[in-house]
Design a protein around this motif. Structure first.
Motif, short mmCIF file in Angstrom:
data_model
loop_
_atom_site.label_atom_id
_atom_site.label_comp_id
_atom_site.label_asym_id
_atom_site.label_seq_id
_atom_site.Cartn_x
_atom_site.Cartn_y
_atom_site.Cartn_z
N ILE A 78 1.01 -1.36 0.60
CA ILE A 78 0.35 -0.25 -0.32
C ILE A 78 0.85 1.58 -0.15
O ILE A 78 0.61 2.03 -0.77
CB ILE A 78 -0.70 -0.17 1.42
CG1 ILE A 78 -1.92 -1.45 1.10
CG2 ILE A 78 -1.90 1.59 1.25
CD1 ILE A 78 -2.69 -1.56 2.06
N ARG A 79 2.39 1.10 1.26
CA ARG A 79 2.92 2.61 1.27
C ARG A 79 3.02 2.61 -0.61
O ARG A 79 3.62 3.69 -0.84
CB ARG A 79 3.89 1.87 1.90
CG ARG A 79 3.49 2.79 3.29
CD ARG A 79 4.75 2.39 4.52
NE ARG A 79 4.09 2.25 5.38
CZ ARG A 79 4.67 0.53 5.53
NH1 ARG A 79 6.27 0.32 4.98
NH2 ARG A 79 4.33 -0.81 5.95
N SER A 80 3.82 1.82 -1.27
CA SER A 80 4.54 1.78 -2.39
C SER A 80 3.83 2.32 -3.79
O SER A 80 3.63 2.83 -4.54
CB SER A 80 5.63 0.53 -3.31
OG SER A 80 4.71 -0.32 -2.90
N ALA A 81 2.00 1.74 -3.06
CA ALA A 81 0.88 2.20 -4.25
C ALA A 81 1.23 3.62 -4.17
O ALA A 81 0.94 4.26 -5.37
CB ALA A 81 0.25 1.56 -3.80
N LYS A 82 0.81 3.77 -2.78
CA LYS A 82 0.25 5.00 -2.27
C LYS A 82 1.90 6.36 -2.76
O LYS A 82 1.53 7.16 -3.88
CB LYS A 82 0.36 5.50 -0.59
CG LYS A 82 -1.25 5.22 -0.36
CD LYS A 82 -1.07 5.81 0.89
CE LYS A 82 -2.40 5.35 1.45
NZ LYS A 82 -2.32 4.92 3.09
N ALA A 83 3.14 5.86 -3.06
CA ALA A 83 4.39 6.58 -3.93
C ALA A 83 4.24 6.47 -4.58
O ALA A 83 4.18 7.38 -5.51
CB ALA A 83 4.82 5.77 -3.36
N THR A 84 3.96 5.37 -5.44
CA THR A 84 4.15 5.32 -7.08
C THR A 84 2.34 6.36 -7.45
O THR A 84 2.13 7.18 -8.61
CB THR A 84 3.24 3.90 -7.53
OG1 THR A 84 4.17 3.35 -7.50
CG2 THR A 84 3.07 4.27 -9.00
N LEU A 85 1.57 6.52 -6.85
CA LEU A 85 0.03 6.95 -6.93
C LEU A 85 0.68 8.72 -7.45
O LEU A 85 -0.47 9.57 -8.23
CB LEU A 85 -1.76 7.46 -6.42
CG LEU A 85 -2.24 7.70 -6.56
CD1 LEU A 85 -2.60 8.00 -7.74
CD2 LEU A 85 -3.50 7.93 -4.97
N LEU A 86 1.35 9.21 -5.79
CA LEU A 86 1.86 10.99 -5.81
C LEU A 86 2.27 11.49 -6.84
O LEU A 86 1.76 12.21 -7.58
CB LEU A 86 2.07 10.61 -4.91
CG LEU A 86 3.20 11.50 -4.12
CD1 LEU A 86 1.41 12.75 -4.04
CD2 LEU A 86 3.23 11.80 -3.33
N SER A 87 2.99 10.28 -7.42
CA SER A 87 4.43 10.13 -8.24
C SER A 87 3.32 10.26 -9.90
O SER A 87 4.14 12.07 -10.16
CB SER A 87 5.70 9.31 -8.34
OG SER A 87 6.27 9.35 -9.60
N GLU A 88 2.38 9.50 -10.01
CA GLU A 88 1.82 9.53 -11.57
C GLU A 88 1.24 11.11 -11.07
O GLU A 88 0.47 12.00 -12.25
CB GLU A 88 0.59 8.27 -11.02
CG GLU A 88 1.44 7.33 -11.47
CD GLU A 88 2.45 7.61 -13.19
OE1 GLU A 88 2.17 7.81 -13.52
OE2 GLU A 88 3.81 6.80 -12.93
N GLN A 89 0.29 10.98 -9.95
CA GLN A 89 -0.26 12.53 -9.92
C GLN A 89 -0.06 13.72 -10.42
O GLN A 89 -0.59 14.66 -11.20
CB GLN A 89 -1.17 12.34 -8.33
CG GLN A 89 -2.19 11.64 -8.66
CD GLN A 89 -2.77 11.84 -7.51
OE1 GLN A 89 -1.54 11.83 -6.38
NE2 GLN A 89 -4.64 11.21 -6.76
N SER A 90 1.38 14.12 -10.20
CA SER A 90 2.81 14.85 -10.27
C SER A 90 2.56 14.90 -11.23
O SER A 90 2.62 16.34 -12.19
CB SER A 90 3.99 15.16 -8.77
OG SER A 90 4.49 15.82 -9.41
N GLN A 91 2.90 13.55 -12.04
CA GLN A 91 3.21 14.19 -13.49
C GLN A 91 2.11 14.54 -13.94
O GLN A 91 1.78 14.81 -15.01
CB GLN A 91 3.68 12.45 -14.02
CG GLN A 91 4.32 12.01 -15.43
CD GLN A 91 5.99 12.41 -15.38
OE1 GLN A 91 6.43 12.68 -14.18
NE2 GLN A 91 5.67 13.49 -16.88
N ASN A 92 0.58 14.22 -13.85
CA ASN A 92 -0.31 14.46 -14.17
C ASN A 92 -0.85 15.73 -13.95
O ASN A 92 -0.79 16.10 -15.22
CB ASN A 92 -1.59 13.46 -13.77
CG ASN A 92 -2.84 14.06 -14.72
OD1 ASN A 92 -2.99 13.86 -16.01
ND2 ASN A 92 -3.94 13.35 -13.82
#
Length: 165
Positions: A78-92
């Motif tokens: 979950i922590r790694s998925a949240k980090a990935t989500l945060l990165s993808e949201q920043s890219q978006n």
């Protein structure tokens, strides 16, 4: 001479006091009753129940440890998925801001001016009107009608089944 360590002349007989006799306890009797003796089958069943209880306790302990391990593993995922989500949201957000800046009407008008483009004039629009005789209507074949009917029925059936879930 010195003093003697023992006086052999002194021979007085000491009388001992009688010791008090301890109270005599009542005699114990054995009576029927109490813990009954188990038959071999009952003893085996008793041992099996103890083993079953021990097995259940060990099973519960293993299940508890397994679930804790799963929780730790899933928490890490979950922590790694949240980090990935945060990165993808920043890219978006970056792409959205870039797109907004490039499609801004001011930037589009500047680009149109550099390329020599102009706005559409009403005189450039030409309307075409067709007669009813100029329109072609294609007849549907019987096979096409049946396949369309079967397809629509299958879609309705699938929609009803998905709605029942």
């Amino acid at each position: 001479m010195g003093q003697a360590a023992y006086n052999y002349d002194y021979t007085e007989v000491r009388r001992r006091k009688p010791r008090p006799q301890p109270q005599r306890k009542n005699n114990l009797r054995v009576e029927k009753g109490g813990k009954r003796r188990l038959t071999p089958l009952q003893a085996a069943m008793h041992h099996m129940m103890h083993l079953l209880s021990l097995g259940l306790l060990v099973g519960f302990a293993v299940a508890l440890l397994w679930s804790e391990a799963q929780i730790v593993e899933l928490s890490s995922e979950i922590r790694s998925a949240k980090a990935t989500l945060l990165s993808e949201q920043s890219q978006n957000d970056y792409y959205t801001n870039t797109l907004d800046s490039r499609t801004n009407i001011t930037n589009v008008e500047e680009a149109a001016g550099r390329l020599g483009l102009m706005k559409l004039d009403q005189s450039q629009i030409t309307y075409i009107r067709l007669n009813s005789e100029s329109v072609l209507v294609r007849r549907e074949s019987a096979v096409r009608k049946w396949t369309d009917f079967l397809h629509a029925g299958a879609l309705t059936l699938m929609g009803a089944l998905n709605g029942a879930d």
